[in-house]
Design a protein around this motif. Structure first.
Motif, PDB file in Angstrom:
ATOM      1  N   ASN A 285       0.824  -1.196   0.000  1.00 52.01           N
ATOM      2  CA  ASN A 285       0.000   0.000   0.000  1.00 52.01           C
ATOM      3  C   ASN A 285       0.862   1.251   0.000  1.00 52.01           C
ATOM      4  N   HIS A 286       0.564   2.141  -0.907  1.00 49.40           N
ATOM      5  CA  HIS A 286       1.178   3.455  -0.945  1.00 49.40           C
ATOM      6  C   HIS A 286       0.077   4.474  -0.679  1.00 49.40           C
ATOM      7  N   ILE A 287       0.296   5.740  -0.942  1.00 50.31           N
ATOM      8  CA  ILE A 287      -0.691   6.757  -0.568  1.00 50.31           C
ATOM      9  C   ILE A 287      -0.848   7.781  -1.679  1.00 50.31           C
ATOM     10  N   ILE A 288      -2.079   8.211  -1.916  1.00 54.63           N
ATOM     11  CA  ILE A 288      -2.377   9.282  -2.849  1.00 54.63           C
ATOM     12  C   ILE A 288      -3.248  10.306  -2.124  1.00 54.63           C
ATOM     13  N   THR A 289      -2.987  11.595  -2.334  1.00 52.60           N
ATOM     14  CA  THR A 289      -3.780  12.642  -1.690  1.00 52.60           C
ATOM     15  C   THR A 289      -4.155  13.700  -2.720  1.00 52.60           C
ATOM     16  N   PHE A 290      -5.261  14.381  -2.437  1.00 57.13           N
ATOM     17  CA  PHE A 290      -5.699  15.502  -3.260  1.00 57.13           C
ATOM     18  C   PHE A 290      -6.138  16.643  -2.355  1.00 57.13           C
ATOM     19  N   GLY A 291      -5.862  17.856  -2.809  1.00 56.96           N
ATOM     20  CA  GLY A 291      -6.352  19.034  -2.121  1.00 56.96           C
ATOM     21  C   GLY A 291      -7.141  19.899  -3.085  1.00 56.96           C
ATOM     22  N   SER A 292      -8.050  20.698  -2.536  1.00 58.26           N
ATOM     23  CA  SER A 292      -8.839  21.625  -3.346  1.00 58.26           C
ATOM     24  C   SER A 292      -8.733  23.018  -2.746  1.00 58.26           C
ATOM     25  N   ASP A 293      -8.819  24.040  -3.620  1.00 62.43           N
ATOM     26  CA  ASP A 293      -8.860  25.419  -3.124  1.00 62.43           C
ATOM     27  C   ASP A 293     -10.177  26.106  -3.458  1.00 62.43           C
ATOM     28  N   ARG A 294     -11.153  25.338  -3.942  1.00 60.78           N
ATOM     29  CA  ARG A 294     -12.449  25.921  -4.246  1.00 60.78           C
ATOM     30  C   ARG A 294     -13.214  26.160  -2.946  1.00 60.78           C
ATOM     31  N   PRO A 295     -13.910  27.301  -2.819  1.00 58.73           N
ATOM     32  CA  PRO A 295     -14.751  27.504  -1.633  1.00 58.73           C
ATOM     33  C   PRO A 295     -15.718  26.340  -1.459  1.00 58.73           C
ATOM     34  N   GLY A 296     -15.741  25.773  -0.254  1.00 59.10           N
ATOM     35  CA  GLY A 296     -16.559  24.594  -0.005  1.00 59.10           C
ATOM     36  C   GLY A 296     -15.848  23.292  -0.262  1.00 59.10           C
ATOM     37  N   GLY A 297     -14.714  23.355  -0.946  1.00 62.16           N
ATOM     38  CA  GLY A 297     -13.931  22.150  -1.161  1.00 62.16           C
ATOM     39  C   GLY A 297     -14.540  21.214  -2.181  1.00 62.16           C
ATOM     40  N   PHE A 298     -14.229  19.937  -2.049  1.00 53.39           N
ATOM     41  CA  PHE A 298     -14.733  18.922  -2.962  1.00 53.39           C
ATOM     42  C   PHE A 298     -16.216  18.639  -2.684  1.00 53.39           C
ATOM     43  N   SER A 299     -16.972  18.412  -3.757  1.00 53.01           N
ATOM     44  CA  SER A 299     -18.351  17.958  -3.613  1.00 53.01           C
ATOM     45  C   SER A 299     -18.387  16.447  -3.466  1.00 53.01           C
ATOM     46  N   ASP A 300     -19.585  15.930  -3.167  1.00 54.57           N
ATOM     47  CA  ASP A 300     -19.737  14.471  -3.105  1.00 54.57           C
ATOM     48  C   ASP A 300     -19.369  13.822  -4.435  1.00 54.57           C
ATOM     49  N   ASP A 301     -19.829  14.444  -5.538  1.00 54.02           N
ATOM     50  CA  ASP A 301     -19.508  13.881  -6.854  1.00 54.02           C
ATOM     51  C   ASP A 301     -18.010  13.935  -7.129  1.00 54.02           C
ATOM     52  N   ASP A 302     -17.331  15.000  -6.666  1.00 56.20           N
ATOM     53  CA  ASP A 302     -15.873  15.086  -6.841  1.00 56.20           C
ATOM     54  C   ASP A 302     -15.183  13.918  -6.138  1.00 56.20           C
ATOM     55  N   ILE A 303     -15.591  13.677  -4.904  1.00 58.33           N
ATOM     56  CA  ILE A 303     -14.981  12.601  -4.131  1.00 58.33           C
ATOM     57  C   ILE A 303     -15.232  11.259  -4.799  1.00 58.33           C
ATOM     58  N   THR A 304     -16.443  11.055  -5.288  1.00 61.40           N
ATOM     59  CA  THR A 304     -16.760   9.799  -5.976  1.00 61.40           C
ATOM     60  C   THR A 304     -15.899   9.630  -7.223  1.00 61.40           C
ATOM     61  N   ALA A 305     -15.763  10.717  -7.995  1.00 64.14           N
ATOM     62  CA  ALA A 305     -14.969  10.653  -9.222  1.00 64.14           C
ATOM     63  C   ALA A 305     -13.505  10.363  -8.916  1.00 64.14           C
ATOM     64  N   LEU A 306     -12.958  11.001  -7.877  1.00 66.76           N
ATOM     65  CA  LEU A 306     -11.561  10.747  -7.510  1.00 66.76           C
ATOM     66  C   LEU A 306     -11.382   9.301  -7.047  1.00 66.76           C
ATOM     67  N   ALA A 307     -12.329   8.819  -6.250  1.00 68.26           N
ATOM     68  CA  ALA A 307     -12.228   7.441  -5.759  1.00 68.26           C
ATOM     69  C   ALA A 307     -12.292   6.437  -6.900  1.00 68.26           C
ATOM     70  N   GLU A 308     -13.080   6.739  -7.922  1.00 71.25           N
ATOM     71  CA  GLU A 308     -13.192   5.823  -9.059  1.00 71.25           C
ATOM     72  C   GLU A 308     -11.897   5.721  -9.849  1.00 71.25           C
ATOM     73  N   LEU A 309     -11.043   6.729  -9.742  1.00 74.71           N
ATOM     74  CA  LEU A 309      -9.759   6.709 -10.451  1.00 74.71           C
ATOM     75  C   LEU A 309      -8.751   5.753  -9.830  1.00 74.71           C
ATOM     76  N   LEU A 310      -8.915   5.470  -8.537  1.00 71.91           N
ATOM     77  CA  LEU A 310      -7.848   4.809  -7.784  1.00 71.91           C
ATOM     78  C   LEU A 310      -7.427   3.458  -8.344  1.00 71.91           C
TER      79      LEU A 310
END
Length: 413
Positions: free
Chosen positions: A157-182
């Motif tokens: 196991n290694h690690i991947i991280t993401f940060g956002s600078d948009r007000p409010g941060g990541f949406s639920d759909d953003d998180i789902t889309a990022l998770a689907e990439l893994l």
């Protein structure tokens, strides 16, 4: 250890007016269009940029890999918006004992967390763990942070991280889309990481040039080339007595210190150590480099200085000073694969290597730590009578070396 998704309850939402996040095109790109990309950092940069183009507001991303390397425990690849090249940082052994590591989401993930999520805006930050990273991200203007294990085969196991600078941060759909990439990114990254690990392991055990030859396909027994090279063979004096009399851990410490003193100057000056032979080493300086002989001499001078410093430390610890012998010759050598059908050694052989070995043995008889052949001295331009020579050479006479029909002139410094 399961780390809660800090301060996320009731705060995940769709950004007003933002289109639904979709990573399917990026997954297809990862699986079908990155096969010719050699380096994972370049793929990671491209992926982060594509995420932004798809409406997923990634302002920062990192990869944390554990690597098989004699000097480094791991590496971190960092991308931030606007960077054309990733920042790659290595971490030495012992970092896991540092406060910085212990107080980090990376440590949480290594301890078993399936996800670490932390919103960074004031309303959601009051109960955040006191991790220095979170404060740094807030100062940089990031509003959200999420990290996951990046699962490779066989439980790695290694690690991947993401940060956002948009007000409010990541949406639920953003998180789902990022998770689907893994899963797709894990596959792509594992291939590159294993290629890099294979190269690193080969460089560690056979040297950078030999590793390139092997990875390029030079794996057939008997394959090789004839090259001109200056050959250096070094051996530690009285090692048998040391290993018989001293505790094992002390012997290993002394041997490693001796090899550091000898090997680091060799590699720094362009030499390649082909093998460690018990308490000895074999190194070559290919004559394709016009400064090869001068570089070899510079390496010896630095190694002598390093050995003096090492022996001063050894004496303080109650050990006897370490002695050594170095033999140097120059000429053509066969450079390639030698061995049995199933076990090969990428090395050099030939009369040039034999002469260097005999000169190293002669250092015991002449009580001089470094002996060089006239052939080497003439190519290096360092015989005492030659103007401009930086190193004073002393002719210590002609000597008949075992296996040779004629004596050769030998020099010392």
């Amino acid at each position: 250890m399961q780390v809660p998704s800090n301060a996320t309850s009731g705060l995940r939402r769709e950004s007003a007016g933002a289109p639904p996040s979709d990573s399917s095109g990026i997954i297809e790109w990862l699986m079908t269009e990155t096969r010719d990309d050699r380096f994972i950092d370049n793929i990671f940069i491209d992926m982060c940029n594509r995420l932004n183009q798809a409406g997923i507001p990634v302002s920062r991303g990192t990869l944390h890999f554990r690597i098989l390397h004699p000097q480094w425990l791991g590496a971190r690849i960092l991308w931030q918006r606007g960077m054309e090249e990733a920042d790659i940082q290595t971490f030495g052994f012992g970092i896991e004992d540092s406060d910085r590591y212990r107080n980090s989401p990376v440590n949480d993930l290594h301890n078993g967390a399936a996800e670490v999520r932390q919103r960074l805006e004031p309303a959601a930050f009051a109960n955040a763990p006191p991790y220095p990273l979170y404060d740094e991200l807030r100062i940089e203007g990031h509003t959200d942070y999420i990290a996951w294990p990046l699962k490779h085969t066989l439980g790695k196991n290694h690690i991947i991280t993401f940060g956002s600078d948009r007000p409010g941060g990541f949406s639920d759909d953003d998180i789902t889309a990022l998770a689907e990439l893994l899963p797709a990114f894990a596959l792509v990254s594992e291939i590159r990481l294993k290629n890099r690990l294979a190269r690193t392991l080969l460089e560690t055990y056979v040297g950078p040039h030999a590793s390139e030859q092997i990875l390029a396909g030079a794996t057939t027994r008997g394959s090789g080339v004839t090259v001109g090279a200056a050959i250096l063979i070094c051996d530690l004096r009285d090692f048998t007595g040391i290993s018989d009399m001293w505790p094992r851990d002390d012997v290993i410490e002394l041997l490693n210190g001796y090899f550091d003193a000898m090997a680091e100057p060799i590699e720094r000056h362009g030499g390649e150590i082909l093998k460690f032979m018990g308490d000895g080493l074999l190194a070559i300086f290919p004559l394709s480099n016009t400064r090869a002989c001068g570089d070899l001499l510079a390496a010896i001078r630095e190694a002598q200085t390093a050995m003096t410093a090492l022996n001063e430390e050894n004496v303080k610890k109650g050990y006897q000073p370490l002695g050594y012998g170095i033999g140097v010759h120059v000429g053509d050598v066969m450079y390639g694969n030698i061995g049995s059908r199933s076990r090969l050694d990428f090395t050099v052989i030939g009369p040039t290597v034999n002469v260097a070995s005999r000169l190293e043995s002669l250092t015991k008889e002449l009580k001089r730590p470094v002996l060089l052949s006239r052939a080497f001295v003439e190519i290096a331009g360092c015989e005492a009578k030659i103007p401009g020579c930086e190193t004073k050479m002393e002719n210590v006479g002609s000597h008949l070396l075992r296996g040779l029909s004629e004596p050769i002139d030998v020099f010392a410094f």
